[in-house]
Design an enzyme around this catalytic site. Structure first.
Site, mmCIF file in Angstrom:
data_model
loop_
_atom_site.group_PDB
_atom_site.id
_atom_site.type_symbol
_atom_site.label_atom_id
_atom_site.label_comp_id
_atom_site.label_asym_id
_atom_site.label_seq_id
_atom_site.Cartn_x
_atom_site.Cartn_y
_atom_site.Cartn_z
ATOM 1 N N GLU A 120 63.273 38.269 47.218
ATOM 2 C CA GLU A 120 63.142 39.357 47.923
ATOM 3 C C GLU A 120 62.089 39.459 48.733
ATOM 4 O O GLU A 120 60.899 39.050 48.581
ATOM 5 C CB GLU A 120 62.903 40.356 46.409
ATOM 6 C CG GLU A 120 63.770 40.120 45.559
ATOM 7 C CD GLU A 120 63.797 41.089 44.372
ATOM 8 O OE1 GLU A 120 62.691 41.947 44.272
ATOM 9 O OE2 GLU A 120 64.676 41.028 43.381
ATOM 10 N N LYS A 122 58.657 40.990 49.746
ATOM 11 C CA LYS A 122 57.673 41.679 48.891
ATOM 12 C C LYS A 122 57.073 42.960 49.668
ATOM 13 O O LYS A 122 56.414 42.733 50.940
ATOM 14 C CB LYS A 122 56.533 40.592 48.444
ATOM 15 C CG LYS A 122 55.481 41.206 47.751
ATOM 16 C CD LYS A 122 54.446 40.242 47.382
ATOM 17 C CE LYS A 122 53.778 40.600 46.170
ATOM 18 N NZ LYS A 122 52.825 41.734 46.511
ATOM 19 N N ASP A 124 55.026 45.783 51.085
ATOM 20 C CA ASP A 124 53.618 46.175 51.007
ATOM 21 C C ASP A 124 53.527 47.700 50.860
ATOM 22 O O ASP A 124 52.872 48.289 51.878
ATOM 23 C CB ASP A 124 52.756 45.423 52.125
ATOM 24 C CG ASP A 124 51.572 45.380 52.234
ATOM 25 O OD1 ASP A 124 50.992 45.403 51.098
ATOM 26 O OD2 ASP A 124 50.873 44.855 53.249
ATOM 27 N N TYR A 232 63.425 47.414 42.999
ATOM 28 C CA TYR A 232 63.704 45.980 42.873
ATOM 29 C C TYR A 232 63.796 45.578 41.408
ATOM 30 O O TYR A 232 63.416 44.396 41.055
ATOM 31 C CB TYR A 232 62.588 45.272 43.481
ATOM 32 C CG TYR A 232 61.048 45.631 43.236
ATOM 33 C CD1 TYR A 232 60.323 45.619 42.033
ATOM 34 C CD2 TYR A 232 60.472 46.081 44.123
ATOM 35 C CE1 TYR A 232 59.205 45.893 41.922
ATOM 36 C CE2 TYR A 232 59.226 46.607 43.961
ATOM 37 C CZ TYR A 232 58.431 46.665 42.558
ATOM 38 O OH TYR A 232 57.396 46.788 42.694
ATOM 39 N N LYS A 320 53.227 34.165 48.984
ATOM 40 C CA LYS A 320 52.453 35.094 50.082
ATOM 41 C C LYS A 320 52.437 34.600 51.499
ATOM 42 O O LYS A 320 52.241 33.294 51.898
ATOM 43 C CB LYS A 320 50.916 35.030 49.685
ATOM 44 C CG LYS A 320 50.552 35.862 48.324
ATOM 45 C CD LYS A 320 50.838 37.306 48.329
ATOM 46 C CE LYS A 320 49.399 38.069 48.174
ATOM 47 N NZ LYS A 320 49.398 39.395 48.453
ATOM 48 N N CYS A 427 15.438 48.725 71.587
ATOM 49 C CA CYS A 427 16.020 47.365 71.335
ATOM 50 C C CYS A 427 15.525 46.992 70.039
ATOM 51 O O CYS A 427 14.183 47.009 69.819
ATOM 52 C CB CYS A 427 15.468 46.292 72.380
ATOM 53 S SG CYS A 427 15.672 44.788 72.124
ATOM 54 N N CYS A 430 12.709 43.810 70.701
ATOM 55 C CA CYS A 430 11.547 44.072 71.333
ATOM 56 C C CYS A 430 11.100 45.483 71.490
ATOM 57 O O CYS A 430 9.792 45.650 72.141
ATOM 58 C CB CYS A 430 11.429 43.273 72.806
ATOM 59 S SG CYS A 430 12.621 44.454 74.008
ATOM 60 N N CYS A 445 19.235 45.884 76.776
ATOM 61 C CA CYS A 445 17.724 45.929 76.817
ATOM 62 C C CYS A 445 17.272 45.379 78.264
ATOM 63 O O CYS A 445 17.875 44.291 78.365
ATOM 64 C CB CYS A 445 17.316 44.987 75.546
ATOM 65 S SG CYS A 445 15.530 44.346 75.889
ATOM 66 N N CYS A 450 12.487 39.668 76.529
ATOM 67 C CA CYS A 450 12.800 40.245 75.206
ATOM 68 C C CYS A 450 13.112 38.987 74.262
ATOM 69 O O CYS A 450 14.018 38.229 74.675
ATOM 70 C CB CYS A 450 14.086 41.091 75.217
ATOM 71 S SG CYS A 450 14.887 41.375 73.700
#
Ligand code: IVH
Length: 713
Positions: A120, A122, A124, A232, A320, A427, A430, A445, A450
């Site tokens: 069947e 599955k 969700d 089901y 799965k 920043c 820095c 920046c 930096c």
């Protein structure tokens, strides 16, 4: 017949007619009357009930619209525990499940019972249990902890395809029907459009939306959601004697439940596997999400003999499919400062397993994106693997259930009043004030010194696709910077053995005086001096200049002097280089600090001139590869680097556009997919042959005059 009797009889007749048409419409999808006719009959019943409230029975279609809001949900103890399912992640685990079952049954007198399986989709959504007493729907509950769930009868009643009364005569005294509540994809899309139009936030996915809807305390709200139901299984029953699962499904269908039409009964485990594969391929064609296939042993006698372990029956298993989404907690939003100074927010997540890897970080792109999706630190978020490679944060889970340590938990997820997230003004590396150029989403920046930018640009320089300096990883770059040993990429070539051995993990061998790691790093640096000019140019990390653009630039301007002398217009004339890229190149090369770095690199004897420009960008340009399984001698990264160095592309998933699948030991499902799509597969040896052939072509091309030489008088 008295007037009163006539009213009672007419109400009963109307209920039956209306329920029958609801069945034709919602369950069979074959309406026989139009909406106006249905509405007229419905109104007639409504009026009768208004005049005679005692005629309002629980199976009246007027009871579907949503009764008064509840204070809280009552608890319901399930007549029979709602079990969960063990998982099979691949075909081998499916076969192992079957083998184990057969072993368990061996010699127990079942030899002449055929082993039949029901496969069947599955669904969700979320599991529910429906109790019918003497044919009448009386209680519906969520799964809860499997023993006790929540009474969501009023909300379930609003689902058009749910029978309020069993069809047919002589219903069993009690029957518990199990099924999955879900929202069809198309209905979900419409729901979100409507929410957007009303200025409401969008739901992240049908499953969470279905779960959230069924747990609405106000049934009128649930009634507005396009919920549906696939049934089901039968749980507890009294007065019902069925031999096997597929007969139970037929019984459900005959009694008016929606049973999935794709369910199949097969008699070998190979046929089960084939059905699972088919569904994995076709899952996108369905109008509802499925996350796997459920395989059940058909015979109830065999089911009983197999029994359960812990909370999972042995007679059923969930095959799965590769999950496409999971939910996890967003712990915080942090900032990464890239080598070009762009501040990129990223999600720090509670580690979660998706698509074969554990994910704990995911990019969040930019502030606008975060705002649009309304993602806040502390949220539970939906994580999706886009195109099987990069995990993406889709959005927050605002209602419904979340998955905790592999367990589903029903709850409303934006628990606290979480504040919106904002991009910092400074920043984080820095402290410079960040700038957002008009018309750009990126925040930058502006400080070229930096530390984050410098470190990132050095990491890029040493990386596999760039200078490929073996032995210098990201950690070491950070350490070298922290120890003040490097301030730009050229400083790498000034590193001395005595500097390196001072670093953690680099200590001299006390006995022999050897410094293996330091020597390896110095050796790699030395070796990198022979990298072609195009690689050096790419490694410099000029904005917008990727490996392919660097190649194109080098073909047109085969030395650093030629490049520096080129005007923006000339640069923009190179195939694949537009005005934006040309401007970036010009700026970078004109910058005083960068000029000094280049001089230092020249002094370090790096190649800043290309002696053999290729005619082609790369000899595997346009060729697409997918890697799967463990190769005998190459790591995945090495194989990828070899392919990409020649202009080939490596992608994470097989499609019709894939040219070759490189197959190692223990490959995944990609091999099967490749063979279905007719994609050629290579082992490591064949890959090496292909690479060698590409190199031979490149050498041949290099031996010929280059296009720029052609043009010379
Ligand atoms: S049978 C003991 N059949 O999957 C058997 N479950 O992980 C229990 N589900 O809680 C369930 N489609 O919510 C079964 N065709 C199907 C299903 C299905 C979806 C869900 C259900 C259950 C979960 C088990």
């Amino acid at each position: 017949m008295s007037d009163a009797d006539r009213v009672v009889a007419r109400a009963a007749e109307l209920r039956e007619i209306l329920n029958h048409h609801a069945y034709l419409y919602y369950v069979l999808d074959q309406p026989q009357i139009d909406d106006a006719e249905y509405d007229a009959l419905y109104r007639e019943l409504q009026e009768l009930e208004a005049d005679h409230p005692d005629l309002r029975t629980p199976d009246s279609p007027t009871q579907r619209v949503g009764s008064a809001p509840l204070q809280k949900f009552e608890q319901v103890r399930h007549l029979e525990a709602m079990l969960s399912l063990a998982n099979a992640r691949d075909e081998d685990e499916l076969l192992a499940w079957d083998q184990r079952n057969r072993r368990l049954l061996e010699g127990r007198g079942f030899d002449d019972l055929p082993m039949r399986y029901v496969v069947e989709p599955k669904i969700d959504g979320l599991a529910i249990s429906l109790i019918y007493r003497d044919g009448l729907f009386v209680v519906g509950a969520t799964r809860g902890n499997g023993e006790v769930g929540e009474d969501v009868t009023a909300n379930l009643r609003t689902i058009g395809s749910l029978p309020l009364r069993l069809r047919g005569a002589r219903p069993p005294a009690v029957v518990e029907v199990r099924g999955e509540v879900y929202i069809p994809r198309t209905a979900f899309a419409r729901l979100n459009e409507a929410r957007a139009a009303a200025g409401l936030s969008a739901f992240v996915n049908p499953r969470n939306s279905a779960a959230g809807s069924i747990r609405q305390l106000d049934p009128k709200l649930a009634a507005e959601r396009p919920l549906d139901l696939w049934c089901y299984a039968i749980g507890h029953s009294e007065g019902l004697d069925l031999p096997d699962h597929h007969t139970a499904l037929e019984w459900l269908r005959a009694r008016g439940f929606k049973v999935n039409p794709h369910i199949v009964v097969v008699d070998s485990i190979d046929a089960v596997a084939a059905a699972c594969r088919t569904w994995e391929e076709r899952r996108a064609d369905l109008d509802y999400d499925i996350d796997g296939a459920v395989v059940k042993v058909d015979s109830y006698a065999l089911q009983a003999a197999l029994g359960s372990v812990a909370h999972d029956p042995r007679w059923a298993i969930a095959f799965k499919f590769a999950p496409t989404t999971v939910s996890t907690r967003l712990r915080s939003i942090e900032i990464n400062v890239g080598r070009t100074g762009v501040l990129t927010p990223f999600a720090v997540l509670k580690p979660v397993f998706v698509g074969g890897v554990t994910v704990e970080r995911a990019t969040l792109h930019n502030e606008d994106d975060i705002r649009r999706k309304d993602i806040r630190p502390g949220d539970d978020v939906i994580l999706q693997r886009a195109g099987d490679v990069i995990p993406q944060v889709v959005g927050p889970v605002l209602d419904g259930w979340v998955e905790e340590d592999g367990r589903r938990e029903e709850r409303f997820a934006r628990h606290a009043a979480l504040p919106e997230w904002r991009m910092p003004e400074a920043c984080p590396a820095c402290g410079s004030h960040v700038v957002r150029e008009t018309g750009e989403v990126a925040v930058r920046c502006p400080n070229r010194s930096c530390p984050a930018q410098v470190v990132e640009s050095i990491k890029h320089f040493v990386s596999k696709g760039a200078m490929d300096i073996d032995g210098i990883g990201e950690r070491l770059v950070e350490d070298l910077y922290a120890e003040d040993l490097i301030r730009d990429v050229a400083d790498l070539y000034a590193l001395r053995r005595e500097d390196l051995v001072e670093l953690e993990g680099f200590a001299l061998d006390q006995k022999t005086g050897a410094a293996k790691r330091a020597d390896r790093v110095l050796g790699s640096l030395d070796e990198s001096r022979s990298r072609p000019f195009a690689r050096v140019l790419f490694a410099l990390g000029i904005r917008h200049v990727g490996a392919v653009t660097a190649q194109a630039l080098v073909q047109a301007f085969p030395s650093i002097e030629a490049l520096q002398a080129a005007s923006v217009e000339e640069l923009a004339g190179v195939p694949g280089v537009g005005p934006v890229v040309a401007e970036a190149v010009k700026q970078h090369l004109a910058d005083e600090h960068n000029r000094q770095t280049l001089e230092k690199l020249r002094a370090a004897r790096l190649r800043l001139v290309e002696e053999h420009p290729l005619r082609d960008e790369g000899t595997l340009t346009g060729t697409s590869f997918v890697l799967t399984g463990k190769l005998p001698s190459l790591t995945r990264g090495e194989a990828q680097a070899l392919i990409e160095a020649r202009g080939g592309r490596v992608s994470g998933s097989v499609s019709k556009a894939t040219d070759f699948v490189v197959v190692g030991e223990d490959p995944g499902s990609k091999v099967a997919k490749a063979s279905r799509l007719g994609v050629a597969s290579l082992d490591e040896d064949a890959l090496r042959e292909l690479l060698a052939a590409a190199d031979a072509r490149a050498d041949a091309a290099a031996g010929q005059p280059s296009p720029s030489e052609d043009a010379e008088p």
